[in-house]
Design a protein around this motif. Structure first.
Motif: not given
Length: 118
Positions: A29-55
């Motif tokens: 369940s903790e892994r599932q919660r992590c993957w959901e948070a990751r997917d939400n974060y990546f969706a936000c990055l996509d919506a803002n045209n950000i590819v590399d969140a580290l750079k």
């Protein structure tokens, strides 16, 4: 946060801190919660045209700060870094495949069958 910082936490907060630090393995369940948070974060990055969140850390933090905080809260810190790097590599791979297909490359399906030696 040192060892003494864990005393004021509930068991749930202590467990979350240990998972983030990589001290204990996350449950299903903790892994599932992590993957959901990751997917939400990546969706936000996509919506803002950000590819590399580290750079582009400052831009990503400004555009997706809430999602980033949740992602970092719900995942082990090593996983956060891994997923951010994986995202860039995956996007580069897809772009390269698209380029190759535009140049006329033909996709091949490859499978391997291993047989026992006699």
């Amino acid at each position: 946060m040192g060892f003494f910082g864990l005393f004021g936490q509930s068991e749930e907060e202590k467990r979350a801190t240990e998972v983030r630090a990589g001290v204990v393995a996350p449950t299903r369940s903790e892994r599932q919660r992590c993957w959901e948070a990751r997917d939400n974060y990546f969706a936000c990055l996509d919506a803002n045209n950000i590819v590399d969140a580290l750079k582009d850390d400052k831009q990503a933090s400004k555009a997706c700060g809430k999602q980033s905080a949740q992602f970092e809260k719900d995942c082990a810190s090593q996983w956060v870094t891994y997923f951010k790097k994986w995202r860039v590599q995956e996007m580069q791979k897809k772009a390269r495949i698209k380029e190759l297909e535009a140049q006329g490359a033909i996709k091949m399906e490859v499978s391997s069958n291993f047989t026992e030696r006699s």
